[in-house]
Every structure is written in C-alpha cells, then in structure tokens.
Design an enzyme around this catalytic site. Structure first.
Site, PDB file in Angstrom:
ATOM      1  N   SER A 262      54.758   8.828 -83.877  1.00  0.00           N
ATOM      2  CA  SER A 262      55.455   9.746 -82.968  1.00  0.00           C
ATOM      3  C   SER A 262      56.328  10.749 -83.699  1.00  0.00           C
ATOM      4  CB  SER A 262      56.314   8.959 -81.975  1.00  0.00           C
ATOM      5  OG  SER A 262      57.231   8.136 -82.672  1.00  0.00           O
TER       6      SER A 262
ATOM      7  N   SER B 181      59.626  -0.160 -98.822  1.00  0.00           N
ATOM      8  CA  SER B 181      60.735   0.631 -99.365  1.00  0.00           C
ATOM      9  C   SER B 181      61.158   0.056-100.698  1.00  0.00           C
ATOM     10  CB  SER B 181      61.925   0.590 -98.398  1.00  0.00           C
ATOM     11  OG  SER B 181      63.045   1.196 -99.006  1.00  0.00           O
TER      12      SER B 181
ATOM     13  N   GLY C 135      53.341   4.055 -85.714  1.00  0.00           N
ATOM     14  CA  GLY C 135      54.601   4.827 -85.717  1.00  0.00           C
ATOM     15  C   GLY C 135      54.357   6.306 -85.927  1.00  0.00           C
TER      16      GLY C 135
ATOM     17  N   TYR D  59      67.842  -4.649 -93.479  1.00  0.00           N
ATOM     18  CA  TYR D  59      66.689  -3.792 -93.805  1.00  0.00           C
ATOM     19  C   TYR D  59      66.029  -4.263 -95.101  1.00  0.00           C
ATOM     20  CZ  TYR D  59      64.028   0.531 -94.708  1.00  0.00           C
ATOM     21  OH  TYR D  59      63.029   1.447 -94.969  1.00  0.00           O
TER      22      TYR D  59
ATOM     23  N   GLY E 116      44.735   9.300 -79.993  1.00  0.00           N
ATOM     24  CA  GLY E 116      45.985   8.557 -79.871  1.00  0.00           C
ATOM     25  C   GLY E 116      45.849   7.340 -78.976  1.00  0.00           C
TER      26      GLY E 116
HETATM   27  P1  NAP Z   1      61.714   7.435 -88.420  1.00  0.00           P
HETATM   28  O1  NAP Z   1      61.740   8.912 -88.525  1.00  0.00           O
HETATM   29  O2  NAP Z   1      62.896   6.721 -87.867  1.00  0.00           O
HETATM   30  O3  NAP Z   1      60.401   7.039 -87.590  1.00  0.00           O
HETATM   31  C1  NAP Z   1      60.120   5.689 -87.346  1.00  0.00           C
HETATM   32  C2  NAP Z   1      58.794   5.603 -86.647  1.00  0.00           C
HETATM   33  O4  NAP Z   1      58.508   4.214 -86.422  1.00  0.00           O
HETATM   34  C3  NAP Z   1      58.805   6.290 -85.279  1.00  0.00           C
HETATM   35  O5  NAP Z   1      57.551   6.863 -85.061  1.00  0.00           O
HETATM   36  C4  NAP Z   1      59.050   5.122 -84.340  1.00  0.00           C
HETATM   37  O6  NAP Z   1      58.556   5.302 -83.031  1.00  0.00           O
HETATM   38  C5  NAP Z   1      58.231   4.056 -85.039  1.00  0.00           C
HETATM   39  N1  NAP Z   1      58.539   2.727 -84.546  1.00  0.00           N
HETATM   40  C6  NAP Z   1      59.712   2.045 -84.631  1.00  0.00           C
HETATM   41  N2  NAP Z   1      59.592   0.846 -84.025  1.00  0.00           N
HETATM   42  C7  NAP Z   1      58.312   0.774 -83.569  1.00  0.00           C
HETATM   43  C8  NAP Z   1      57.582  -0.197 -82.868  1.00  0.00           C
HETATM   44  N3  NAP Z   1      58.122  -1.364 -82.481  1.00  0.00           N
HETATM   45  N4  NAP Z   1      56.273   0.055 -82.573  1.00  0.00           N
HETATM   46  C9  NAP Z   1      55.699   1.233 -82.934  1.00  0.00           C
HETATM   47  N5  NAP Z   1      56.354   2.205 -83.578  1.00  0.00           N
HETATM   48  C10 NAP Z   1      57.642   1.969 -83.884  1.00  0.00           C
HETATM   49  O7  NAP Z   1      61.459   6.759 -89.823  1.00  0.00           O
HETATM   50  P2  NAP Z   1      60.610   7.242 -91.099  1.00  0.00           P
HETATM   51  O8  NAP Z   1      61.577   7.693 -92.122  1.00  0.00           O
HETATM   52  O9  NAP Z   1      59.493   8.113 -90.681  1.00  0.00           O
HETATM   53  O10 NAP Z   1      60.081   5.819 -91.587  1.00  0.00           O
HETATM   54  C11 NAP Z   1      58.699   5.458 -91.600  1.00  0.00           C
HETATM   55  C12 NAP Z   1      58.542   4.263 -92.516  1.00  0.00           C
HETATM   56  O11 NAP Z   1      58.993   4.606 -93.836  1.00  0.00           O
HETATM   57  C13 NAP Z   1      59.381   3.052 -92.091  1.00  0.00           C
HETATM   58  O12 NAP Z   1      58.647   1.873 -92.288  1.00  0.00           O
HETATM   59  C14 NAP Z   1      60.567   3.118 -93.040  1.00  0.00           C
HETATM   60  O13 NAP Z   1      61.162   1.851 -93.240  1.00  0.00           O
HETATM   61  C15 NAP Z   1      59.908   3.642 -94.291  1.00  0.00           C
HETATM   62  N6  NAP Z   1      60.817   4.275 -95.255  1.00  0.00           N
HETATM   63  C16 NAP Z   1      61.455   5.442 -94.968  1.00  0.00           C
HETATM   64  C17 NAP Z   1      62.280   6.028 -95.923  1.00  0.00           C
HETATM   65  C18 NAP Z   1      62.984   7.336 -95.679  1.00  0.00           C
HETATM   66  O14 NAP Z   1      63.725   7.793 -96.579  1.00  0.00           O
HETATM   67  N7  NAP Z   1      62.794   7.996 -94.534  1.00  0.00           N
HETATM   68  C19 NAP Z   1      62.460   5.411 -97.171  1.00  0.00           C
HETATM   69  C20 NAP Z   1      61.806   4.206 -97.436  1.00  0.00           C
HETATM   70  C21 NAP Z   1      60.973   3.668 -96.465  1.00  0.00           C
HETATM   71  P3  NAP Z   1      59.495   5.723 -81.766  1.00  0.00           P
HETATM   72  O15 NAP Z   1      59.499   7.217 -81.757  1.00  0.00           O
HETATM   73  O16 NAP Z   1      58.785   5.102 -80.601  1.00  0.00           O
HETATM   74  O17 NAP Z   1      60.847   5.127 -81.985  1.00  0.00           O
END
Ligand code: NAP
Length: 223
Positions: A10, A129, A8, A145, A46
């Site tokens: 990107s 999380s 993930g 979630y 990558g």
């Molecule tokens: P985000 O900005 O929505 O980014 C999600 C990332 O996951 C993107 O790079 C997306 O790629 C990728 N992804 C989703 N489905 C995928 C798949 N099937 N195969 C490969 N890549 C995939 O979210 P984030 O906040 O960075 O979250 C990253 C992690 O942290 C997640 O596991 C999330 O649950 C966890 N988290 C986040 C928070 C927060 O406050 N942000 C809090 C607790 C936990 P695409 O660009 O291709 O969609």
C-alpha cells in the site's frame, strides 16, 4: 516473465517494489490490507492480505491455488512502540509486532509453498533489518522491533535449511535506512534507490545464496 508477490504494497518500500518490478516486466501480485491502496498499473494485480490474520492468508492461498509463483517478497512490517524501556514493556504491543514481523512472513511462506514449489525460481525474500542483527546490536533501544527482526531472520534461515535441498533460495534483506512512514524524513535513502537495489539483488539471486542475509547493495550482513 517471472512472477513476484509483494506483501505490504500500500505504501513505502512495498509500493516502490511493486512499481519497480512491474517496470522491469515482472508479473506482480501486489497485496495489502486495503487493496484499494494498491497503485493500478499494467502487469500488477492486487489482492487483500493482512499478514497478521491467518484467515486472510488462507483466503489468499485459496485464490492463488494452482498458480506457480517465482518469488515471494515478504515486505509488510511495523515498528511498534518507539520508546521501549525495561520496567514498562507493553507486551500486547510486543505480541502485535511479532505477529506481523515474525509470524506473518512464516505463515505467508508456508501458505504459498505449493505455488513456490511450482515456480521456476523458488525464491523467498524477507525484508528484515540491520536492526535484527544480533552481532550489530551494541546499544540499547528498539527492543521489540529488533527482537521481531532477529526472530524472522532465524525463521528464514531455518526455512532455508529445510528447503535448500529442493533448490529454494531463501534470504533476508536490509533495505537501507529509507524515507518512508517507518524510516522517517531523515533516512539516508529514498524509496526509489532502495527498491532499485533490492530488485537488482532479487534478479541476481541463485540457489547458492540460500540462507544469506544481504544489505540492499548486495553485500552480506552479519547475523
Ligand atoms: P511503512 O512505510 O510503514 O509501510 C509498511 C507497510 O507494511 C504498509 O504497506 C503497511 O500497510 C504494511 N503492513 C503493516 N502491517 C501489515 C499487515 N498486518 N498486513 C499487511 N500489510 C501490513 O514501512 P516501510 O519503511 O515501507 O517498511 C517496509 C519493510 O521494510 C518493513 O518490513 C520494515 O520493517 C522494513 N525496513 C524498513 C526500513 C526503513 O528505513 N524504512 C529499514 C529497515 C527495514 P498499511 O498501509 O495497511 O498499514
């Protein structure tokens, strides 16, 4: 230099992790559904990876066959529907979130086990999380979630017990509430702060940490 594979990569936390690890001199394998979205920089290669697609995972494992990997960082995740109410649960969406957040990290870990076994650090870090903490769940909401993250917590704890005897360190981490597409604009941490803490945590992990659930600042969270 140690090596890390990030899923993930990107955007959001994954992209930040790639930049931070590379800045710290790690060899970084950045993976994303669309590898064109991976920021090019020294020390980063990558590859395409959709963690919800077993064929994509198998292709990555084939490309990386024979190559030792120190740390796998399962970061890719989705939130799914925001408004989940009993009586109107969208089970197709539920299944999709489980495929990405729960089965995805398990499948990627399983596929890259030969690489991790050949690595020096034998470490698997899954970005879970606090919302997956059963102990901390005191109010309704985010059923899909929360369930996906509680399930991946259990899967990783289970894998930790299976691989601990081989010197593995398998942990889950909460990145904080982070300003990304998922976390939204009101989140308390910027990506840079979260990933700075996470990379420092990964660098200090030892086999005695196997099976733990950490907050981004290194404190331990209740399951
Ligand atoms: P985000 O900005 O929505 O980014 C999600 C990332 O996951 C993107 O790079 C997306 O790629 C990728 N992804 C989703 N489905 C995928 C798949 N099937 N195969 C490969 N890549 C995939 O979210 P984030 O906040 O960075 O979250 C990253 C992690 O942290 C997640 O596991 C999330 O649950 C966890 N988290 C986040 C928070 C927060 O406050 N942000 C809090 C607790 C936990 P695409 O660009 O291709 O969609």
């Amino acid at each position: 230099m140690p090596s890390v594979l990030v899923t993930g990569a990107s955007r959001g936390i994954g992209r930040g992790l790639v930049e931070r690890f590379a800045a710290r001199g790690w060899q970084v394998i950045a993976t994303a559904r669309d590898p064109k979205a991976i920021a090019a920089r020294d020390g980063v290669v990558g590859y395409p990876l959709d963690v919800g697609d077993p064929a994509s995972i198998a292709r990555l494992a084939a490309v990386l066959a024979g190559r030792p990997l120190d740390v796998l960082l399962n970061n890719a995740g989705i939130y799914g529907p925001r408004d989940v109410r009993l009586g109107a649960i969208d089970y197709e969406a539920f299944r999709a979130v489980l495929e990405t957040n729960t089965l995805g990290p398990v499948r990627v870990t399983e596929a890259l086990l030969p690489n991790l076994r050949a690595g020096a650090r034998k470490t698997v870090v899954t970005v879970s999380s606090i919302m997956g903490s059963i102990a901390r769940t005191q109010s309704p909401g985010a059923l899909i979630y929360r369930t996906s993250k509680a399930a991946v917590n259990m899967a990783m704890r289970s894998i930790a017990t299976e691989l601990g005897g081989e010197g593995f360190t398998v942990v889950v981490v909460h990145p904080g509430w982070v300003r990304t597409d998922m976390g939204g604009p009101n989140a308390t941490l910027d990506v840079g702060t979260s990933v700075e803490h996470l990379v420092r945590l990964v660098e200090r992990l030892r086999p005695t940490d196997n099976g733990r659930f950490f907050d981004h600042d290194g404190s331990e969270l209740p399951w």
